[in-house]
Design a protein around this motif. Structure first.
Motif, PDB file in Angstrom:
ATOM      1  N   ARG A  29      30.780  37.011 -41.569  1.00  0.00           N
ATOM      2  CA  ARG A  29      30.653  38.250 -40.796  1.00  0.00           C
ATOM      3  C   ARG A  29      31.051  38.026 -39.345  1.00  0.00           C
ATOM      4  N   LEU A  30      30.576  36.928 -38.768  1.00  0.00           N
ATOM      5  CA  LEU A  30      30.832  36.652 -37.355  1.00  0.00           C
ATOM      6  C   LEU A  30      32.294  36.325 -37.071  1.00  0.00           C
ATOM      7  N   THR A  31      33.013  35.864 -38.090  1.00  0.00           N
ATOM      8  CA  THR A  31      34.425  35.492 -37.906  1.00  0.00           C
ATOM      9  C   THR A  31      35.361  36.508 -38.559  1.00  0.00           C
ATOM     10  N   ASP A  32      34.851  37.708 -38.837  1.00  0.00           N
ATOM     11  CA  ASP A  32      35.665  38.763 -39.473  1.00  0.00           C
ATOM     12  C   ASP A  32      36.300  38.277 -40.776  1.00  0.00           C
ATOM     13  N   GLY A  33      35.532  37.474 -41.510  1.00  0.00           N
ATOM     14  CA  GLY A  33      35.974  37.014 -42.824  1.00  0.00           C
ATOM     15  C   GLY A  33      36.849  35.782 -42.823  1.00  0.00           C
ATOM     16  N   GLU A  34      37.209  35.275 -41.643  1.00  0.00           N
ATOM     17  CA  GLU A  34      38.160  34.163 -41.589  1.00  0.00           C
ATOM     18  C   GLU A  34      37.522  32.805 -41.863  1.00  0.00           C
ATOM     19  N   GLY A  35      36.285  32.587 -41.440  1.00  0.00           N
ATOM     20  CA  GLY A  35      35.658  31.278 -41.543  1.00  0.00           C
ATOM     21  C   GLY A  35      35.913  30.436 -40.306  1.00  0.00           C
ATOM     22  N   VAL A  36      35.289  29.286 -40.264  1.00  0.00           N
ATOM     23  CA  VAL A  36      35.398  28.396 -39.110  1.00  0.00           C
ATOM     24  C   VAL A  36      36.402  27.282 -39.386  1.00  0.00           C
ATOM     25  N   HIS A  37      36.861  26.648 -38.304  1.00  0.00           N
ATOM     26  CA  HIS A  37      37.800  25.534 -38.450  1.00  0.00           C
ATOM     27  C   HIS A  37      37.108  24.268 -38.932  1.00  0.00           C
ATOM     28  N   VAL A  38      35.828  24.100 -38.547  1.00  0.00           N
ATOM     29  CA  VAL A  38      35.127  22.867 -38.889  1.00  0.00           C
ATOM     30  C   VAL A  38      33.642  23.152 -39.031  1.00  0.00           C
ATOM     31  N   VAL A  39      33.013  22.480 -39.996  1.00  0.00           N
ATOM     32  CA  VAL A  39      31.558  22.470 -40.126  1.00  0.00           C
ATOM     33  C   VAL A  39      31.090  21.037 -39.911  1.00  0.00           C
ATOM     34  N   TYR A  40      30.183  20.849 -38.959  1.00  0.00           N
ATOM     35  CA  TYR A  40      29.546  19.549 -38.730  1.00  0.00           C
ATOM     36  C   TYR A  40      28.197  19.585 -39.431  1.00  0.00           C
ATOM     37  N   ASP A  41      28.073  18.834 -40.525  1.00  0.00           N
ATOM     38  CA  ASP A  41      26.932  18.976 -41.426  1.00  0.00           C
ATOM     39  C   ASP A  41      26.167  17.663 -41.556  1.00  0.00           C
ATOM     40  N   SER A  42      24.958  17.632 -40.996  1.00  0.00           N
ATOM     41  CA  SER A  42      24.088  16.459 -41.115  1.00  0.00           C
ATOM     42  C   SER A  42      23.014  16.649 -42.181  1.00  0.00           C
ATOM     43  N   VAL A  43      23.050  17.784 -42.880  1.00  0.00           N
ATOM     44  CA  VAL A  43      21.979  18.133 -43.819  1.00  0.00           C
ATOM     45  C   VAL A  43      22.273  17.633 -45.226  1.00  0.00           C
ATOM     46  N   GLY A  44      23.522  17.815 -45.688  1.00  0.00           N
ATOM     47  CA  GLY A  44      23.915  17.237 -46.964  1.00  0.00           C
ATOM     48  C   GLY A  44      23.730  18.145 -48.153  1.00  0.00           C
ATOM     49  N   GLN A  45      22.874  17.726 -49.061  1.00  0.00           N
ATOM     50  CA  GLN A  45      22.750  18.342 -50.381  1.00  0.00           C
ATOM     51  C   GLN A  45      22.560  19.852 -50.340  1.00  0.00           C
ATOM     52  N   SER A  46      21.621  20.330 -49.535  1.00  0.00           N
ATOM     53  CA  SER A  46      21.258  21.746 -49.599  1.00  0.00           C
ATOM     54  C   SER A  46      22.266  22.668 -48.920  1.00  0.00           C
ATOM     55  N   THR A  47      23.163  22.119 -48.113  1.00  0.00           N
ATOM     56  CA  THR A  47      24.116  22.961 -47.385  1.00  0.00           C
ATOM     57  C   THR A  47      25.555  22.788 -47.843  1.00  0.00           C
ATOM     58  N   PHE A  48      25.817  21.827 -48.701  1.00  0.00           N
ATOM     59  CA  PHE A  48      27.192  21.416 -49.012  1.00  0.00           C
ATOM     60  C   PHE A  48      28.075  22.575 -49.469  1.00  0.00           C
ATOM     61  N   GLU A  49      27.687  23.268 -50.521  1.00  0.00           N
ATOM     62  CA  GLU A  49      28.569  24.296 -51.094  1.00  0.00           C
ATOM     63  C   GLU A  49      28.784  25.449 -50.121  1.00  0.00           C
ATOM     64  N   LYS A  50      27.729  25.881 -49.455  1.00  0.00           N
ATOM     65  CA  LYS A  50      27.882  26.988 -48.510  1.00  0.00           C
ATOM     66  C   LYS A  50      28.630  26.557 -47.246  1.00  0.00           C
ATOM     67  N   SER A  51      28.565  25.284 -46.919  1.00  0.00           N
ATOM     68  CA  SER A  51      29.387  24.787 -45.812  1.00  0.00           C
ATOM     69  C   SER A  51      30.860  24.887 -46.168  1.00  0.00           C
ATOM     70  N   LEU A  52      31.214  24.479 -47.381  1.00  0.00           N
ATOM     71  CA  LEU A  52      32.596  24.646 -47.830  1.00  0.00           C
ATOM     72  C   LEU A  52      32.998  26.121 -47.796  1.00  0.00           C
ATOM     73  N   GLY A  53      32.074  26.991 -48.201  1.00  0.00           N
ATOM     74  CA  GLY A  53      32.352  28.414 -48.233  1.00  0.00           C
ATOM     75  C   GLY A  53      32.459  29.057 -46.862  1.00  0.00           C
ATOM     76  N   SER A  54      32.059  28.328 -45.824  1.00  0.00           N
ATOM     77  CA  SER A  54      32.124  28.851 -44.456  1.00  0.00           C
ATOM     78  C   SER A  54      33.437  28.514 -43.757  1.00  0.00           C
TER      79      SER A  54
END
Length: 317
Positions: free
Chosen positions: A195-220
């Motif tokens: 929503r915040l990127t008008d559907g485009e997504g971000v260039h990079v996700v910095y993810d220190s959480v791992g298991q619980s965020t992995f799939e949605k991080s890819l989807g972002s």
């Protein structure tokens, strides 16, 4: 620790002084940084061989130098990271990893900035170098690395979205400069990023959480975006089909570690000098309001794992 397990395996007890060999120095410890890698060592997620003294970061005074040491001398105030055994009154460290503390920077600042600061530095300057026009998602935005990473990303001109668990933590992320903060306990962060990127997504996700965020991080991510997975506080990522990366837009996935980005004295000095210069200039702010006696290391781990801390956690011998 004499075996792997929960925080209760951390035992406060006497141990022999480590012996010096060529190229090493002995540091009398004044402040110790607590990091999630210490938890991974304690639980056995990252292999260690007990008995083992945890801790990868500290600051103090050089008490003794071994042969072939010209980087530091006795009496120098120094800090270091990425050397096991810092949960102690003294530690033996490879001299090339020791960074002299500038005037006006005490041991608590030194211990608070080295590991998490150099991690944030390599993430946004080397792994995915941020610049103007980039959009970045930072998970755990009120944690030690998160707060530093947000500040550095803003210095580099990026638009930054942070995820946090509470409104109090959201305020910290905003104070660090985050353009938008997502409460993942109340909102779906993938949907919010879209929503915040008008559907485009971000260039990079910095993810220190791992298991619980992995799939949605890819989807972002936008097509050809980068997922930089540098921690696993929720557990390790499950095996997956690499075809998922192409299906979601020819994405990149990397699993970096500080040891490979601070592998030489030149790298350690350059990254730490940037950190100390920014701190002295007031451009980089530290939060280290959670301080425990060394004897209460187990409680420090409990609070870190329970997400009850913000910023840096320190132990004081």
């Amino acid at each position: 620790m004499h075996n792997h397990g929960g925080a209760e395996v951390l035992q406060y007890e006497d141990a022999p002084e480590p012996e010096l060999v060529s190229g090493q120095a002995r540091v009398r410890t004044e402040a110790i940084g607590v990091n999630f890698i210490d938890v991974y060592h304690r639980t056995g997620l990252y292999p260690t061989e007990p008995p083992f003294t945890p801790g990868m970061e500290a600051a103090g005074t050089v008490a003794e130098v071994g042969p072939d040491v010209d980087e530091v001398k006795i009496g120098d105030h120094v800090a270091y990271a990425m050397t096991p055994g810092s949960y102690a009154e003294s530690a033996v460290v490879q001299a090339w990893k020791l960074v002299p503390l500038p005037d006006g920077v005490d041991a608590r600042v030194g211990a608070a900035i080295m590991l998490q600061g150099m991690t944030a530095h390599y993430l946004c300057h080397s792994t995915f170098p941020l610049g103007s026009g980039h959009r970045a998602l930072v998970h755990a935005g009120a944690g030690g690395v998160g707060l530093l990473l947000i500040q550095m990303a803003k210095m580099l001109g990026a638009t930054v979205y942070g995820t946090v668990s509470t409104e109090a933590k959201a305020e910290l992320a905003r104070d660090a400069g985050a353009d938008e903060v997502i409460l993942y306990t109340e909102q779906d962060f993938e949907s919010e990023v879209r929503r915040l990127t008008d559907g485009e997504g971000v260039h990079v996700v910095y993810d220190s959480v791992g298991q619980s965020t992995f799939e949605k991080s890819l989807g972002s991510l936008r097509p050809r975006g980068y997922l930089v997975s540098f921690g696993q506080s929720s557990g390790p990522i499950a095996p997956f089909n690499p075809g998922l990366l192409s299906a979601k837009g020819s994405l990149f996935l990397t699993r970096p570690t500080l040891a490979n980005y601070a592998a030489t004295r030149e790298e350690v000095v350059r990254r730490s000098k940037n950190l100390f210069d920014w701190y002295a200039a007031g451009r980089l702010k530290l939060r280290s309001e959670h301080t425990f006696p060394l004897s209460e290391a187990a409680e420090a781990h409990r609070q870190l794992e329970g997400r009850k801390t913000t910023g840096k956690v320190l132990l004081i011998p």
